[in-house]
Design a protein around this motif. Structure first.
Motif, PDB file in Angstrom:
ATOM      1  N   ASP A  79       0.824  -1.217   0.000  1.00  0.00           N
ATOM      2  CA  ASP A  79       0.000   0.000   0.000  1.00  0.00           C
ATOM      3  C   ASP A  79       0.853   1.259   0.000  1.00  0.00           C
ATOM      4  O   ASP A  79       0.580   2.211  -0.756  1.00  0.00           O
ATOM      5  N   ARG A  80       1.900   1.267   0.826  1.00  0.00           N
ATOM      6  CA  ARG A  80       2.758   2.457   0.871  1.00  0.00           C
ATOM      7  C   ARG A  80       3.554   2.624  -0.419  1.00  0.00           C
ATOM      8  O   ARG A  80       3.790   3.742  -0.867  1.00  0.00           O
ATOM      9  N   ARG A  81       3.947   1.529  -1.034  1.00  0.00           N
ATOM     10  CA  ARG A  81       4.655   1.601  -2.311  1.00  0.00           C
ATOM     11  C   ARG A  81       3.749   2.209  -3.388  1.00  0.00           C
ATOM     12  O   ARG A  81       4.179   3.074  -4.162  1.00  0.00           O
ATOM     13  N   HIS A  82       2.486   1.784  -3.415  1.00  0.00           N
ATOM     14  CA  HIS A  82       1.532   2.355  -4.383  1.00  0.00           C
ATOM     15  C   HIS A  82       1.309   3.844  -4.117  1.00  0.00           C
ATOM     16  O   HIS A  82       1.237   4.645  -5.050  1.00  0.00           O
ATOM     17  N   GLU A  83       1.198   4.203  -2.852  1.00  0.00           N
ATOM     18  CA  GLU A  83       1.021   5.612  -2.487  1.00  0.00           C
ATOM     19  C   GLU A  83       2.210   6.444  -2.963  1.00  0.00           C
ATOM     20  O   GLU A  83       2.045   7.529  -3.528  1.00  0.00           O
ATOM     21  N   LEU A  84       3.393   5.920  -2.766  1.00  0.00           N
ATOM     22  CA  LEU A  84       4.595   6.629  -3.179  1.00  0.00           C
ATOM     23  C   LEU A  84       4.660   6.789  -4.694  1.00  0.00           C
ATOM     24  O   LEU A  84       4.968   7.865  -5.209  1.00  0.00           O
ATOM     25  N   VAL A  85       4.346   5.734  -5.426  1.00  0.00           N
ATOM     26  CA  VAL A  85       4.350   5.801  -6.900  1.00  0.00           C
ATOM     27  C   VAL A  85       3.359   6.864  -7.364  1.00  0.00           C
ATOM     28  O   VAL A  85       3.657   7.662  -8.265  1.00  0.00           O
ATOM     29  N   HIS A  86       2.184   6.909  -6.740  1.00  0.00           N
ATOM     30  CA  HIS A  86       1.167   7.887  -7.099  1.00  0.00           C
ATOM     31  C   HIS A  86       1.661   9.321  -6.832  1.00  0.00           C
ATOM     32  O   HIS A  86       1.538  10.198  -7.694  1.00  0.00           O
ATOM     33  N   ILE A  87       2.231   9.548  -5.659  1.00  0.00           N
ATOM     34  CA  ILE A  87       2.723  10.882  -5.303  1.00  0.00           C
ATOM     35  C   ILE A  87       3.845  11.319  -6.230  1.00  0.00           C
ATOM     36  O   ILE A  87       3.839  12.435  -6.755  1.00  0.00           O
ATOM     37  N   VAL A  88       4.809  10.443  -6.455  1.00  0.00           N
ATOM     38  CA  VAL A  88       5.950  10.788  -7.323  1.00  0.00           C
ATOM     39  C   VAL A  88       5.467  11.042  -8.747  1.00  0.00           C
ATOM     40  O   VAL A  88       5.894  12.003  -9.399  1.00  0.00           O
ATOM     41  N   GLU A 116       4.371  17.733 -12.969  1.00  0.00           N
ATOM     42  CA  GLU A 116       4.537  19.182 -12.849  1.00  0.00           C
ATOM     43  C   GLU A 116       5.819  19.670 -13.508  1.00  0.00           C
ATOM     44  O   GLU A 116       6.045  20.867 -13.603  1.00  0.00           O
ATOM     45  N   GLY A 117       6.662  18.755 -13.941  1.00  0.00           N
ATOM     46  CA  GLY A 117       7.908  19.140 -14.584  1.00  0.00           C
ATOM     47  C   GLY A 117       9.089  18.749 -13.731  1.00  0.00           C
ATOM     48  O   GLY A 117       8.986  17.898 -12.862  1.00  0.00           O
ATOM     49  N   SER A 118      10.193  19.414 -13.956  1.00  0.00           N
ATOM     50  CA  SER A 118      11.394  19.106 -13.206  1.00  0.00           C
ATOM     51  C   SER A 118      12.033  20.400 -12.728  1.00  0.00           C
ATOM     52  O   SER A 118      12.264  21.318 -13.503  1.00  0.00           O
ATOM     53  N   SER A 119      12.277  20.446 -11.472  1.00  0.00           N
ATOM     54  CA  SER A 119      12.980  21.581 -10.884  1.00  0.00           C
ATOM     55  C   SER A 119      13.550  21.123  -9.556  1.00  0.00           C
ATOM     56  O   SER A 119      13.193  20.060  -9.040  1.00  0.00           O
ATOM     57  N   ALA A 120      14.397  21.940  -9.008  1.00  0.00           N
ATOM     58  CA  ALA A 120      14.996  21.598  -7.715  1.00  0.00           C
ATOM     59  C   ALA A 120      13.910  21.504  -6.644  1.00  0.00           C
ATOM     60  O   ALA A 120      13.966  20.653  -5.758  1.00  0.00           O
ATOM     61  N   GLU A 121      12.883  22.358  -6.746  1.00  0.00           N
ATOM     62  CA  GLU A 121      11.801  22.346  -5.756  1.00  0.00           C
ATOM     63  C   GLU A 121      10.986  21.058  -5.847  1.00  0.00           C
ATOM     64  O   GLU A 121      10.645  20.451  -4.830  1.00  0.00           O
ATOM     65  N   ILE A 122      10.699  20.612  -7.050  1.00  0.00           N
ATOM     66  CA  ILE A 122       9.943  19.360  -7.236  1.00  0.00           C
ATOM     67  C   ILE A 122      10.789  18.172  -6.784  1.00  0.00           C
ATOM     68  O   ILE A 122      10.273  17.256  -6.122  1.00  0.00           O
ATOM     69  N   ASP A 123      12.069  18.208  -7.101  1.00  0.00           N
ATOM     70  CA  ASP A 123      12.957  17.134  -6.642  1.00  0.00           C
ATOM     71  C   ASP A 123      12.973  17.057  -5.121  1.00  0.00           C
ATOM     72  O   ASP A 123      12.953  15.972  -4.543  1.00  0.00           O
ATOM     73  N   GLU A 124      12.974  18.215  -4.470  1.00  0.00           N
ATOM     74  CA  GLU A 124      12.955  18.245  -3.007  1.00  0.00           C
ATOM     75  C   GLU A 124      11.618  17.729  -2.474  1.00  0.00           C
ATOM     76  O   GLU A 124      11.579  17.009  -1.473  1.00  0.00           O
ATOM     77  N   ASP A 125      10.522  18.053  -3.142  1.00  0.00           N
ATOM     78  CA  ASP A 125       9.201  17.540  -2.738  1.00  0.00           C
ATOM     79  C   ASP A 125       9.167  16.011  -2.855  1.00  0.00           C
ATOM     80  O   ASP A 125       8.609  15.333  -1.994  1.00  0.00           O
ATOM     81  N   ILE A 126       9.753  15.481  -3.929  1.00  0.00           N
ATOM     82  CA  ILE A 126       9.808  14.026  -4.112  1.00  0.00           C
ATOM     83  C   ILE A 126      10.636  13.394  -2.995  1.00  0.00           C
ATOM     84  O   ILE A 126      10.246  12.399  -2.405  1.00  0.00           O
TER      85      ILE A 126
END
Length: 146
Positions: A95-104, A110-120
């Motif tokens: 369940d947590r693996r699926h949640e993580l895949v969904h969030i990532v 949203e694209g790629s940026s240092a802020e998005i990388d930090e959110d991931i």
């Protein structure tokens, strides 16, 4: 091929644990083991933000009982098989693996940026924190086996 061997070994160990637990004493030990492992795993989810490796997961008495079980059964044989023995742990990991895949996946849209990388990074750390604490707890117990 390695995975097939691991599956076969896991099935063997789970079967052996089940067969061995037929006597009252061994059955009580198996039930105590499962209860303590489940409690320690659940406790990792209840810890406050900022908890680390020094955080107590189980009471000292419960830790002593679990350590005794590991010493009596050759704990390294049981190490890592918790998810094979306790299905709720395996389901939680899935369940947590699926949640993580969904969030990532959503963050990557949203694209790629240092802020998005930090959110991931933060999302991955938050979702995996209980597993990390549990693994540390198990490693600390294993280091005490004589």
């Amino acid at each position: 091929d390695d995975y097939a061997h691991f599956k076969l070994f896991s099935t063997y160990v789970v079967g052996t644990v089940s067969q061995t637990a037929e006597s009252t004493t061994e059955s009580n030990m198996a039930n105590t083991y499962i209860e303590l492992v489940v409690n320690s795993y659940r406790n990792c989810f209840c810890l406050e933000e900022g908890s680390d490796a020094t955080t107590t997961i189980l009471s000292p008495d419960d830790e002593d009982v679990l350590l005794s079980i590991y010493q009596d059964t050759g704990g390294s044989v049981l190490l890592g098989l918790e998810k094979s023995i306790i299905r709720s742990m395996a389901q939680d990991v899935i369940d947590r693996r699926h949640e993580l895949v969904h969030i990532v996946g959503n963050l990557q849209k949203e694209g790629s940026s240092a802020e998005i990388d930090e959110d991931i990074r933060r999302s991955c750390e938050t979702i995996s924190k209980p597993s990390t604490l549990y693994a540390r707890h198990k490693a600390q117990l294993m280091s005490k086996i004589k």
